[in-house]
Write an enzyme that holds these catalytic residues in place. Structure first.
Site, short mmCIF file in Angstrom:
data_model
loop_
_atom_site.label_atom_id
_atom_site.label_comp_id
_atom_site.label_asym_id
_atom_site.label_seq_id
_atom_site.Cartn_x
_atom_site.Cartn_y
_atom_site.Cartn_z
N GLY A 180 -34.96 85.13 -60.93
CA GLY A 180 -35.83 83.98 -60.68
C GLY A 180 -36.45 83.51 -61.98
N SER A 181 -37.62 82.89 -61.87
CA SER A 181 -38.24 82.30 -63.05
C SER A 181 -38.88 83.38 -63.93
CB SER A 181 -39.30 81.29 -62.62
OG SER A 181 -40.29 81.96 -61.86
N GLU B 145 -33.53 89.09 -64.19
CA GLU B 145 -32.59 88.04 -64.61
C GLU B 145 -33.35 86.73 -64.51
OE1 GLU B 145 -29.56 88.38 -65.73
OE2 GLU B 145 -29.15 90.47 -65.25
N LEU B 146 -33.74 86.16 -65.66
CA LEU B 146 -34.70 85.05 -65.65
C LEU B 146 -34.09 83.77 -66.22
CD1 LEU B 146 -37.71 87.27 -66.79
CD2 LEU B 146 -36.90 86.83 -64.47
N CYS C 225 -29.25 78.71 -64.48
CA CYS C 225 -30.04 79.28 -65.58
C CYS C 225 -29.33 79.17 -66.93
CB CYS C 225 -30.37 80.73 -65.27
SG CYS C 225 -28.91 81.67 -64.79
N GLU D 277 -37.50 75.62 -69.91
CA GLU D 277 -36.26 75.53 -69.15
C GLU D 277 -36.34 74.26 -68.29
OE1 GLU D 277 -35.86 78.32 -65.83
OE2 GLU D 277 -33.70 78.37 -66.16
#
Ligand code: NAD
Length: 471
Positions: free
Chosen positions: A227-228, A247-248, A281, A375
């Site tokens: 996620g973020s 996992e960003l 992402c 992002e």
């Protein structure tokens, strides 16, 4: 309309309330999910502990057969699953179908990794005390896994948590994304049909405050979060003794070097920047283009962006669907306005109709503007020219993120230099930054993450060494 009950181990239970799931494209109701509170989470934790003991004891051939059956099930239900992803996550069908195939590969990889996971035999007679003894070290699961997943890959990123966990013999408590929780329940049906023990999986849609109770709970030994970066690093700070995998987000750079042939690159680069409205992402966000190609790149890329089909994700032609909600559209438009106020040029796009934002290309965006340093997670790309390759590498590195970076170059020395100097989890040469095959180690440096997925590597994160000494 489907109303998904909570899944507490093998049992389906009513929650405290239900939450509607709506299409991000036209707002129509797609179904609802029951919402868990403390009591349900407590029951899910008890299942996770029982499920862990059962999964750990399950022979490898049984675990591998379950995983292989799920892969087969996914391949026979591509269309149904793709339509579910397209409807709830707003992902155009062509990308949704690709996600289903990838999820099947993820389960196939897990089946194979379960069969091939092995340990090490170490010599102990390297000193006299160890003579006549044998040491065998094996990987064992750390304990039940807490999986928290984002809206943008509601099948394959759930698969990247469930498949490795089951492959090593762990149980899972899954909290899916509130915007797109329905596809995970379809996957659970396939797992049941494949013979997964009921207690091995609970699915508990719940509010963030309740999800945080799970993150703090010591009975769950691993947190696997996608996620973020804002949420991910916060959860790591409250996760206590858990093994944490994050996992960003990212803001992937893409360098186009002198001597590159532009024409064959345009379509893959357009898809990487704008496909699925840039809600990936590792989408191409920041282009650095050699000055000899810059004017042509801007003109042709903007023309290509204008021609992309935007709109209904369930229309076969669509490339750019909706953003996940209108708040996301307002945020991205505000970032475009901020960059324009600071002198940036908008070459195309930026107009919105409900949640669909037309793909935008901008140049002259200052380094401090959000479009450069945050992002975007929307259909916007920025571009700037460079004269020296080394300067472009330095600009690509000037970010707090580090997930995937790509370089197009005909030169071997520049390829090797990029690999040495780009501070990213993956450096891709002559491939777009959004490229991923589900077996390679995948994850970020800096704010983009902690640890690696890619089935075998996630299995490593979720397991630890256990040593046997035989005298
Ligand atoms: P998000 O961080 O808003 O939400 C992710 C999940 O965390 C959701 O299930 C959400 O409900 C949950 N959550 C939110 N606050 C929480 C809290 N306080 N406690 C516990 N759980 C909480 O992210 P999103 O908007 O769903 O997804 C987009 C983000 O995910 C982007 O930043 C994107 O880059 C990132 N992402 C990364 C990867 C990767 O592999 N690196 C892949 C896909 C998406």
């Amino acid at each position: 309309m489907n109303s998904e009950l909570l899944r507490i181990g093998g049992e389906r239970r009513r929650g405290v309330a239900t939450d509607l799931v709506r299409s991000p494209y036209d707002g129509r109701d797609l179904g609802s999910v029951h919402r868990a509170d403390r009591e349900h989470l407590e029951a899910a934790l008890a299942c996770a502990e029982r499920g862990f003991r059962e999964m750990r004891a399950l022979p490898v051939h049984r675990r591998a057969a379950i995983l292989a059956n799920v892969a087969q099930g996914l391949r026979t239900r591509v269309e149904e699953l793709a339509r579910s992803i397209a409807a709830e996550a707003g992902k155009p069908l062509r990308f949704a179908r690709a996600e289903v195939s990838r999820a099947a590969v993820t389960f196939e990889l897990a089946a194979s990794a379960a069969r091939h996971s092995s340990g090490e035999v170490l010599p102990l007679d390297l000193e006299p005390r160890g003579e006549g003894r044998l040491c065998v070290a094996t990987r064992v699961p750390r304990g039940p896994v807490l999986a928290i997943t984002p809206f943008n890959f509601p099948l394959n990123l759930v698969a990247h948590k469930l498949a490795p966990a089951f492959a090593i013999g762990a149980s899972v408590v899954l909290k899916p994304a509130p915007q797109a929780p329905l596809t995970a329940f379809l996957l659970a049906d396939l797992l049941d049909a494949a013979g997964l023990p009921g207690d091995a999986l609970s699915i508990v849609p719940c509010e963030p405050a309740h999800a945080e109770l799970l993150v703090r709970d010591e009975r769950l030994k691993v947190l696997s979060f996608t996620g973020s970066d804002r949420v991910g690093w916060h959860l790591k700070s409250i996760a206590g003794k858990k093994q944490v995998l994050l996992e960003l987000g990212g803001n992937a750079p893409c360098l186009v070097d002198e001597g590159v042939e532009l024409a064959p690159l345009l379509e893959p680069l357009l898809l990487s920047a704008f496909g699925y409205a840039g809600q990936v992402c590792v989408k191409a966000q920041r282009f650095f283009v050699h000055e000899s190609l810059y004017a042509r790149f801007v003109a042709e890329f903007a023309a290509g962006a204008r021609a992309l089909a935007c709109g209904d994700p369930l229309d076969e032609r669509t490339v750019v669907g909706p953003l996940i909600d209108e708040r996301a559209v307002a945020r991205v438009q505000q970032w475009i306005a901020e960059a324009r106020a600071a002198g940036a040029a908008l070459h195309c796009g930026g107009e919105a109709e409900r949640a669909v934002l037309r793909p935008a290309l901008m140049s002259g965006v200052p380094a401090e503007a959000k479009l450069s340093c945050e992002e975007i997670f929307g259909p916007v790309a920025i571009v700037e020219p460079f004269a020296r390759f080394e300067d472009a590498l330095a600009r690509a590195n000037a970010t707090r993120f580090g997930l995937q970076a790509s370089v197009f170059t005909p030169r071997l020395d520049h390829s090797l230099l990029a690999h040495r100097s780009l501070d990213y989890g993956t450096v891709l040469v002559n491939e777009v930054p959004s490229f991923r095959i589900d077996n390679f180690p995948y994850g970020g440096t800096k704010d983009s993450g902690f640890g690696r997925e890619g089935v075998r590597y996630a299995m490593d994160e979720m397991s630890e060494w256990k040593t046997l000494v035989l005298a």
